[in-house]
Structures are given as structure tokens and as C-alpha cells.
Design a protein around this motif. Structure first.
Motif, PDB file in Angstrom:
ATOM      1  N   SER A  49      22.917 136.747  19.528  1.00  0.00           N
ATOM      2  CA  SER A  49      24.050 136.505  18.637  1.00  0.00           C
ATOM      3  C   SER A  49      23.548 136.040  17.286  1.00  0.00           C
ATOM      4  CB  SER A  49      24.966 135.433  19.249  1.00  0.00           C
ATOM      5  OG  SER A  49      24.296 134.213  19.330  1.00  0.00           O
ATOM      6  N   ASN A 215      21.697 131.221  28.363  1.00  0.00           N
ATOM      7  CA  ASN A 215      23.007 130.934  27.761  1.00  0.00           C
ATOM      8  C   ASN A 215      23.716 132.208  27.322  1.00  0.00           C
ATOM      9  OD1 ASN A 215      22.595 128.200  28.141  1.00  0.00           O
ATOM     10  ND2 ASN A 215      21.868 127.830  26.071  1.00  0.00           N
ATOM     11  N   THR A 218      24.892 134.049  30.460  1.00  0.00           N
ATOM     12  CA  THR A 218      26.036 133.344  31.040  1.00  0.00           C
ATOM     13  C   THR A 218      27.295 133.564  30.209  1.00  0.00           C
ATOM     14  OG1 THR A 218      24.555 131.654  31.945  1.00  0.00           O
ATOM     15  CG2 THR A 218      26.890 131.092  31.764  1.00  0.00           C
ATOM     16  N   GLN A 219      27.173 133.502  28.876  1.00  0.00           N
ATOM     17  CA  GLN A 219      28.334 133.715  28.006  1.00  0.00           C
ATOM     18  C   GLN A 219      28.883 135.129  28.174  1.00  0.00           C
ATOM     19  OE1 GLN A 219      28.604 132.240  23.824  1.00  0.00           O
ATOM     20  NE2 GLN A 219      28.544 134.406  23.281  1.00  0.00           N
ATOM     21  N   GLN A 220      27.987 136.126  28.234  1.00  0.00           N
ATOM     22  CA  GLN A 220      28.462 137.502  28.384  1.00  0.00           C
ATOM     23  C   GLN A 220      29.166 137.696  29.722  1.00  0.00           C
ATOM     24  OE1 GLN A 220      28.340 139.809  25.923  1.00  0.00           O
ATOM     25  NE2 GLN A 220      29.663 140.985  27.295  1.00  0.00           N
ATOM     26  N   THR A 222      30.772 135.381  31.331  1.00  0.00           N
ATOM     27  CA  THR A 222      32.063 134.707  31.203  1.00  0.00           C
ATOM     28  C   THR A 222      33.076 135.565  30.460  1.00  0.00           C
ATOM     29  OG1 THR A 222      30.937 132.554  31.184  1.00  0.00           O
ATOM     30  CG2 THR A 222      33.201 132.611  30.362  1.00  0.00           C
ATOM     31  N   SER A 261      34.499 127.638  24.556  1.00  0.00           N
ATOM     32  CA  SER A 261      33.234 127.636  25.282  1.00  0.00           C
ATOM     33  C   SER A 261      32.287 128.750  24.867  1.00  0.00           C
ATOM     34  CB  SER A 261      33.509 127.747  26.791  1.00  0.00           C
ATOM     35  OG  SER A 261      34.190 128.955  27.099  1.00  0.00           O
ATOM     36  N   VAL A 262      32.618 129.518  23.812  1.00  0.00           N
ATOM     37  CA  VAL A 262      31.738 130.587  23.347  1.00  0.00           C
ATOM     38  C   VAL A 262      31.452 130.384  21.861  1.00  0.00           C
ATOM     39  CG1 VAL A 262      32.564 132.263  25.052  1.00  0.00           C
ATOM     40  CG2 VAL A 262      33.710 132.104  22.840  1.00  0.00           C
ATOM     41  N   ASP A 263      30.391 131.024  21.394  1.00  0.00           N
ATOM     42  CA  ASP A 263      30.024 130.904  19.986  1.00  0.00           C
ATOM     43  C   ASP A 263      30.798 131.917  19.142  1.00  0.00           C
ATOM     44  OD1 ASP A 263      28.873 133.312  20.596  1.00  0.00           O
ATOM     45  OD2 ASP A 263      26.799 132.599  20.496  1.00  0.00           O
ATOM     46  N   GLY A 266      30.812 135.488  20.437  1.00  0.00           N
ATOM     47  CA  GLY A 266      31.699 135.649  21.585  1.00  0.00           C
ATOM     48  C   GLY A 266      33.158 135.668  21.179  1.00  0.00           C
TER      49      GLY A 266
END
Length: 445
Positions: A49, A215, A218-220, A222, A261-263, A266
Motif C-alpha cells: 500500500s 498485516n 490480513t487486511q486483504q 478482511t 481497521s484498514v489504511d 484499504g
């Protein structure tokens, strides 16, 4: 001396190499630690990202690459070295200095030649370029001090002074050697501590890279789970939009939770998904059932004035950092982006009508075709808390752009420039490319 073979069929002669020491082409090799880190970087690259780009590049630059010369020693060179060693021992046994010095010289030359590539590898592996530079500078300092003492006469004066010292009163020679030994031990301890620090730093960099990778994965995961959950929630078995009030409330709750909870990358992915799925667009509804109505052309009919959105972003994106992301063709109308960071975003064809951009940062953004209002430029005005919008004339359909930063925005349409100059206030007017000369400040402040 060469001896002839006893075999009736002598072996086929082989072409002799030009040199018994063949130096191959230099290749780049990685240490095992750097190889593991390199694999991690390769996996991260596709998912990286924008918020992690700088950290990723800094960690990537810290991986140590070593250049090892592929050095091959021919058997003849080994044989010559063994012969030279034997000659040296013969010279020692018969006490002949000519044979001894000859064997010693040949042994030293051959041994140093074979050991040179290994020493180069050791130096490059254990010492950074900066360390080698400091070492050479230190040696130069020592040599310079020796030359200074030798050629300026200070050495002779120091020698005379040392002769005048009563060494018996100063202690024995063993005490001096003991002090030197303690100093040497301290130097070794400092070197060991320094090496431990370097190794610890490399391990920390690798651990940080693995953490970043985990991270991102995990974010992807989610986000993918969110996409699937929203689709299952608002679509019926036939794939048609069937969102009841409670389903819409749950969808908004899920969206608000995942935004926290995402940047920025995201958030942009979620906005693109919701926008292209028409979940952020006000859709025309059946008055009795509340279901979305088809437009007769394979889509859902829009109703900007009285339509209902499946997901109303509201204040979910207030003060959000969406910088340097792709937001093309997204519908952010009526969203609250107060103090939001949209710098360097691609906002081509995005809909920002009635969006609250108070104090937002749009510097460097691409605004080609971006909608800031409906209707005509002469009648368009920002949204109002008390007055309903008129999508025919443009009254109260515009974005709130007061105190927004438009520095260096790209491809700003002329109509958008006029609107922002008229309704942006003095702070906004000062940042708009091309200036606002001759355009009335309708905001009055």
C-alpha cells in the motif's frame, strides 16, 4: 621434471589453460538472511500500500548484497604449492638458505593468490563499505602520525625524553604489557558488541518486513470477507438487490467498523467496490415495498432527491487519509469528508456534489471531470442544512469547499475553478491554480 608414462597408449593431450587460477564471472550472491528477506519483499511488492512504500524501500535498501568472485584453483596450482612447501622443508633440513628462500617465496605467492578471493569475500561479508572506509582512514591516521614523528624531529625528541624516564619507578615491563592486554580485551569486547548490534538490526529489519507482509495479507483477507458479507446481505437468491431497513443498518455498521481497521489503500478499495456496485448511489424506491426499481436498461434507477442509498457513508470518512489512491468514478456525494486528506488522489469523473470538503486537502489531485455541483454555474451553491437541493437549477447541490486546499491540482475544469473561487472563501481562493481574479467571492469571508 616430467616423466613418461609406461602405458603403450599415452593419454590424449589436453589443452593447457593459460592460467592455473581461473577467475570466473562475478555474480551477486545473498546471505541466507538476505535471501529470506528478499523473498518476503517479492511477496509484499504486489500488495504494498502507498502508506508502507517508504518503509518498504528503506528496508529493501538495507539488504546486504555481496559480490563473490567465482575463483577456481587448478590441480596443477595445488601441486605447485605442495612442491614449494616441500622445497621449503628441504631447505630447512639441509640448512641451505638459497633453497629455503626460494621455496618460501613460491609458497607465499601461491598461498596468497589462492587465499585472495576468500579474503575479499570475508571483508565484504563482515564489513560494510563505511567500515572499510573508516579502517583505511584509521590506518592512514596512524601512518601519518608515524611520518610526523619521523620527519619533523618529534620522534628523536620523544626518544630522548623516554631515555630520561626512570622506568624502574614507573613499574615493570610486565605491568605495561598487562595494561596493553586489558586494552586489547576492551577493544575486542567493543567489536563483539558492535557485531551483535549489526546482527540485531538486520534481524529487526527482517522481522518488520514480515510484520508488514502479514498485516497486508490480513487486511486483504478482511476486505475480501467484507465484500462477500455485504453481497450476501443485500442480494437475494436471484442476485437482485433486496435490502430491508435492518439489512441496510447492518451493512452501514459493517462498513463503519471496517473503515476504522484498514489504511488509506484499504478504504479506497472499499469505496470503489461500494460505488461501482451502486451501493452508495441514491436509488429510486418502490413507495410501498422500499425495493430498488429497475431503470429498464439493465440497471437501477437513480433518484437524487428522494432516493435511498443502501449504504450512507455519513461521517465515516471524516478526517480520513485517502491520499495517493485511485478514486475514479466513485460516488462520494453527500459524504462528510471534513479535514479529509485527498492529496494526489485520482478523482477523475468522481461525484463530489454536496460533499463536505471543509478544510480538506486536495493538493495535487486530478480533478478532470470531477462533479462539484449540478445545474448551472450561475445558480449553483453549496449544500444547506435547512434548504433542500434543486437538481434542476443547481441551488444547494454544490460541495462545501471552504478552507479547502487546491494547491497544484491537475486538470481543473474552468467551471469547477469558478465555483470553488466563488464559494471557497479567501483561504481556498489563494490555493486555486490560475487564481480567482475577477471572480466574486460569494461566501463573503
Amino acid at each position: 621434471m616430467m616423466t613418461e608414462s609406461n602405458s603403450p597408449h599415452p593419454p590424449n593431450p589436453e589443452p593447457l589453460p593459460a592460467d592455473d587460477f581461473d577467475s570466473g564471472i562475478e555474480k551477486n550472491h545473498l546471505t541466507p538472511e538476505a535471501l529470506a528477506t528478499k523473498e518476503s519483499l517479492t511477496k509484499i511488492a504486489s500488495l504494498q500500500s502507498p502508506q508502507n512504500t517508504n518503509a518498504w524501500q528503506q528496508a529493501h535498501s538495507n539488504i546486504k548484497h555481496y559480490t563473490i568472485s567465482q575463483f577456481t584453483v587448478k590441480p596443477r596450482a595445488l601441486l605447485l604449492t605442495l612442491i614449494a612447501i616441500a622445497i621449503t622443508f628441504v631447505g630447512l633440513v639441509i640448512n641451505n638458505w638459497i633453497i629455503g628462500i626460494l621455496g618460501t617465496a613460491i609458497t607465499l605467492v601461491l598461498s596468497l593468490t589462492m587465499l585472495l578471493p576468500w579474503w575479499q569475500y570475508v571483508v565484504k561479508k563482515w564489513f560494510y563499505a563505511q567500515d572499510r572506509t573508516l579502517f583505511i582512514a584509521f590506518v592512514g591516521l596512524v601512518v601519518g602520525m608515524i611520518g610526523l614523528l619521523k620527519f619533523t624531529g618529534l620522534g628523536d625528541r620523544l626518544q630522548i625524553w623516554l631515555k630520561q624516564i626512570g622506568w624502574e619507578a614507573s613499574g615493570t615491563l610486565a605491568e605495561w604489557f598487562g595494561a596493553l592486554g586489558q586494552i586489547s580485551i576492551a577493544i575486542v569486547a567493543v567489536y563483539v558488541a558492535w557485531r551483535q548490534y549489526v546482527i540485531s538490526k538486520d534481524l529487526t529489519i527482517q522481522q518488520n518486513l514480515l510484520t508488514v507482509q502479514q498485516n497486508i495479507i490480513t487486511q486483504q483477507q478482511t476486505i475480501d470477507s467484507y465484500f462477500q458479507g455485504i453481497s450476501d446481505l443485500v442480494l437475494d437468491e436471484e442476485g437482485l438487490l433486496e435490502d430491508w431497513p435492518q439489512e441496510r443498518a447492518i451493512a452501514e455498521g459493517r462498513t463503519a467498523a471496517i473503515f476504522s481497521s484498514v489504511d488509506g489503500s484499504g478504504k479506497a478499495k472499499i469505496i470503489r467496490f461500494l460505488s461501482r456496485s451502486k451501493l452508495l448511489t441514491p436509488l429510486k424506491r418502490d413507495r410501498r415495498l422500499g425495493r430498488a426499481i429497475l431503470d429498464g436498461m439493465g440497471g437501477y434507477a437513480e433518484d437524487r432527491l428522494e432516493g435511498v442509498r443502501v449504504i450512507d457513508l455519513g461521517v465515516m470518512l471524516a478526517a480520513a487519509d485517502l491520499s495517493s489512491n485511485d478514486l475514479r468514478w466513485t460516488d462520494l456525494s453527500e459524504a462528510n469528508l471534513v479535514r479529509g486528506n485527498l492529496s494526489n488522489c485520482d478523482l477523475v469523473k468522481a461525484n463530489l456534489a454536496r460533499t463536505i470538503l471543509y478544510g480538506a486537502n486536495l493538493s495535487g489531485a486530478d480533478l478532470n471531470g470531477t462533479r462539484f455541483f449540478y445545474g448551472s454555474l450561475e445558480k449553483a451553491s453549496p449544500r444547506s442544512r435547512t434548504e433542500p437541493p434543486n437538481y434542476q437549477t443547481g441551488e444547494h447541490t454544490g460541495a462545501v469547499v471552504e478552507n479547502a486546499d487546491f494547491t497544484n491540482v491537475q486538470r481543473l475544469p474552468e467551471m469547477t475553478r469558478h465555483y470553488c473561487c466563488a464559494w471557497g472563501g479567501e483561504k481556498t481562493r489563494a490555493t486555486i491554480p490560475g487564481g480567482c481574479e475577477g471572480i466574486e467571492n460569494k461566501l463573503g469571508r
